[in-house]
Design a protein around this motif. Structure first.
Motif, PDB file in Angstrom:
ATOM      1  N   UNK A   1       2.005   4.578  -3.360  1.00  0.00           N
ATOM      2  CA  UNK A   1       1.931   3.412  -2.475  1.00  0.00           C
ATOM      3  C   UNK A   1       0.710   2.567  -2.849  1.00  0.00           C
ATOM      4  N   UNK A   2       0.892   1.258  -2.917  1.00  0.00           N
ATOM      5  CA  UNK A   2      -0.210   0.362  -3.254  1.00  0.00           C
ATOM      6  C   UNK A   2      -1.151   0.196  -2.063  1.00  0.00           C
ATOM      7  N   UNK A   3      -2.456   0.436  -2.245  1.00  0.00           N
ATOM      8  CA  UNK A   3      -3.399   0.259  -1.142  1.00  0.00           C
ATOM      9  C   UNK A   3      -3.341  -1.160  -0.582  1.00  0.00           C
ATOM     10  N   UNK A   4      -3.543  -1.281   0.722  1.00  0.00           N
ATOM     11  CA  UNK A   4      -3.470  -2.581   1.377  1.00  0.00           C
ATOM     12  C   UNK A   4      -4.485  -3.552   0.783  1.00  0.00           C
ATOM     13  N   UNK A   5      -5.714  -3.093   0.554  1.00  0.00           N
ATOM     14  CA  UNK A   5      -6.748  -3.968   0.012  1.00  0.00           C
ATOM     15  C   UNK A   5      -6.376  -4.452  -1.388  1.00  0.00           C
ATOM     16  N   UNK A   6      -5.766  -3.557  -2.188  1.00  0.00           N
ATOM     17  CA  UNK A   6      -5.349  -3.940  -3.543  1.00  0.00           C
ATOM     18  C   UNK A   6      -4.306  -5.049  -3.468  1.00  0.00           C
ATOM     19  N   UNK A   7      -3.356  -4.915  -2.541  1.00  0.00           N
ATOM     20  CA  UNK A   7      -2.327  -5.945  -2.383  1.00  0.00           C
ATOM     21  C   UNK A   7      -2.961  -7.273  -1.977  1.00  0.00           C
ATOM     22  N   UNK A   8      -3.948  -7.210  -1.090  1.00  0.00           N
ATOM     23  CA  UNK A   8      -4.614  -8.419  -0.625  1.00  0.00           C
ATOM     24  C   UNK A   8      -5.379  -9.088  -1.766  1.00  0.00           C
ATOM     25  N   UNK A   9      -6.119  -8.293  -2.527  1.00  0.00           N
ATOM     26  CA  UNK A   9      -6.901  -8.852  -3.638  1.00  0.00           C
ATOM     27  C   UNK A   9      -5.981  -9.436  -4.705  1.00  0.00           C
ATOM     28  N   UNK A  10      -4.867  -8.754  -4.961  1.00  0.00           N
ATOM     29  CA  UNK A  10      -3.938  -9.269  -5.973  1.00  0.00           C
ATOM     30  C   UNK A  10      -3.299 -10.571  -5.509  1.00  0.00           C
ATOM     31  N   UNK A  11      -3.033 -10.674  -4.209  1.00  0.00           N
ATOM     32  CA  UNK A  11      -2.406 -11.881  -3.671  1.00  0.00           C
ATOM     33  C   UNK A  11      -3.373 -13.053  -3.610  1.00  0.00           C
ATOM     34  N   UNK A  12      -4.667 -12.790  -3.631  1.00  0.00           N
ATOM     35  CA  UNK A  12      -5.666 -13.864  -3.543  1.00  0.00           C
ATOM     36  C   UNK A  12      -6.359 -14.072  -4.875  1.00  0.00           C
ATOM     37  N   UNK A  50      -7.767  -9.293 -15.341  1.00  0.00           N
ATOM     38  CA  UNK A  50      -6.494  -9.914 -15.688  1.00  0.00           C
ATOM     39  C   UNK A  50      -5.373  -8.879 -15.797  1.00  0.00           C
ATOM     40  N   UNK A  51      -5.703  -7.658 -16.201  1.00  0.00           N
ATOM     41  CA  UNK A  51      -4.683  -6.617 -16.247  1.00  0.00           C
ATOM     42  C   UNK A  51      -4.132  -6.364 -14.843  1.00  0.00           C
ATOM     43  N   UNK A  52      -5.031  -6.267 -13.868  1.00  0.00           N
ATOM     44  CA  UNK A  52      -4.596  -6.078 -12.490  1.00  0.00           C
ATOM     45  C   UNK A  52      -3.820  -7.267 -11.959  1.00  0.00           C
ATOM     46  N   UNK A  53      -4.115  -8.465 -12.485  1.00  0.00           N
ATOM     47  CA  UNK A  53      -3.430  -9.679 -12.026  1.00  0.00           C
ATOM     48  C   UNK A  53      -2.026  -9.806 -12.587  1.00  0.00           C
ATOM     49  N   UNK A  54      -1.805  -9.316 -13.820  1.00  0.00           N
ATOM     50  CA  UNK A  54      -0.503  -9.544 -14.462  1.00  0.00           C
ATOM     51  C   UNK A  54       0.479  -8.394 -14.281  1.00  0.00           C
ATOM     52  N   UNK A  55      -0.011  -7.201 -13.983  1.00  0.00           N
ATOM     53  CA  UNK A  55       0.889  -6.060 -13.780  1.00  0.00           C
ATOM     54  C   UNK A  55       1.230  -5.969 -12.296  1.00  0.00           C
ATOM     55  N   UNK A  56       2.501  -6.093 -11.928  1.00  0.00           N
ATOM     56  CA  UNK A  56       2.884  -6.136 -10.512  1.00  0.00           C
ATOM     57  C   UNK A  56       2.953  -4.779  -9.817  1.00  0.00           C
ATOM     58  N   UNK A  57       2.147  -3.847 -10.242  1.00  0.00           N
ATOM     59  CA  UNK A  57       2.052  -2.540  -9.602  1.00  0.00           C
ATOM     60  C   UNK A  57       0.590  -2.178  -9.449  1.00  0.00           C
ATOM     61  N   UNK A  58       0.312  -1.219  -8.583  1.00  0.00           N
ATOM     62  CA  UNK A  58      -1.065  -0.761  -8.434  1.00  0.00           C
ATOM     63  C   UNK A  58      -1.524  -0.043  -9.691  1.00  0.00           C
TER      64      UNK A  58
END
Length: 216
Positions: A1-12, A50-58
Motif C-alpha cells: 500500500x502506498x503511504x498517504x504522505x507519499x501519495x500527497x507528495x507525488x500529487x504535489x 524524478x524517479x519518484x515522480x515518473x513511476x506511478x507506484x510507491x
C-alpha cells in the motif's frame, strides 16, 4: 500500500516536477506488478526526485538513519514516505538496510538502488557494487535496470535544488527485468551494469567511482 504522505507528495511536488521539466519516460511497462529492485545510474540527487515522480507506484528509497533519529519533522517525513533506514557503520549496521528492504520486496513493493554507490563525478558509468543483486536474490525478485539522462544538468553536484536549464531534457529508459537468481553475484552485477549502460548511453569505466560525499 502506498503511504498517504507519499501519495500527497507525488500529487504535489511530483506533479510540479513532471509539469515543470516534462521528463520523457520509456519502458514503464517493464516494471512488474510485483516486487522488484529498480537499479540505475546515478548522476544527481535529482535522480531520486524524478524517479519518484515518473513511476506511478510507491518506491521505497534508502535514507540515512540519522534522519529517523534526528529532527522530529525530518523523522516524520522519511517515515511517512516509507523510506528504509540505512546505518552508516559497517558490518551488521549495513545489513540492517537489507532487513528493511527485503520485506518490502517480498510484499510486492519496489526498492530503488544505485549500484555505483555514489553519483558519477564525470558523467560516466562506473563499476557496480553487488548490493542490488544480493538484495534481489535474498528477496527472490528481479532487477529492473534503468538509465537516466539530463538530471546532472538540472541539478549538478553543487546545486541544492533542480533548476530550469534551456535545452536540458530529462529522460528515463526502463529495461526488461533481469533474473539474477543463482549464479555469481559479481557476474550478475556486471550484467545489470551492461543493461544500464545500454539504456543510459554512458561510457563505462571498469573501476569503482570515487565517493563524492560521505553517505552518497
Amino acid at each position: 500500500m502506498t503511504p498517504v504522505l507519499y501519495r500527497l507528495v507525488r500529487a504535489t511536488a511530483g506533479r510540479a516536477l513532471r509539469v515543470g521539466w516534462r521528463p520523457t519516460v520509456h519502458g514503464l511497462d517493464h516494471i512488474p506488478a510485483g516486487g522488484a529492485v529498480l537499479a540505475g545510474n546515478h548522476l544527481s540527487v535529482a535522480d531520486e526526485l524524478f524517479l519518484g515522480a515518473v513511476v506511478p507506484r510507491h518506491i521505497a528509497f534508502w535514507a540515512k538513519a540519522e534522519y529517523f533519529r534526528g529532527h522530529r519533522l525530518a523523522g516524520a517525513l522519511v517515515r511517512g514516505l516509507g523510506a528504509i533506514p540505512v546505518e552508516r557503520g559497517g558490518g551488521r549496521a549495513v545489513l540492517s538496510a537489507f532487513d528493511g528492504a527485503v520485506p518490502v520486496l517480498r510484499a510486492g513493493g519496489l526498492v530503488a538502488v544505485f549500484p555505483e554507490g555514489t553519483r558519477s563525478p564525470d558523467g560516466r558509468l562506473y563499476r557496480g557494487r553487488t548490493g542490488a543483486v544480493r538484495l534481489a536474490q535474498q528477496a527472490g525478485v528481479p532487477i529492473v535496470p534503468f538509465g537516466v539522462t539530463g538530471t546532472d544538468a538540472v541539478q549538478p553536484i553543487d546545486a541544492r535544488w533542480p533548476r530550469r536549464v534551456p535545452g536540458a531534457e530529462i529522460t528515463f529508459r526502463f529495461g526488461a527485468p533481469v533474473d539474477v537468481a543463482g549464479g555469481s553475484v559479481r557476474a550478475a552485477t556486471d550484467e545489470v551494469i551492461r543493461h544500464i549502460a545500454a539504456l543510459s548511453g554512458q561510457e563505462y569505466v571498469p573501476a569503482y567511482a570515487p565517493l563524492l560525499r560521505l553517505g552518497r
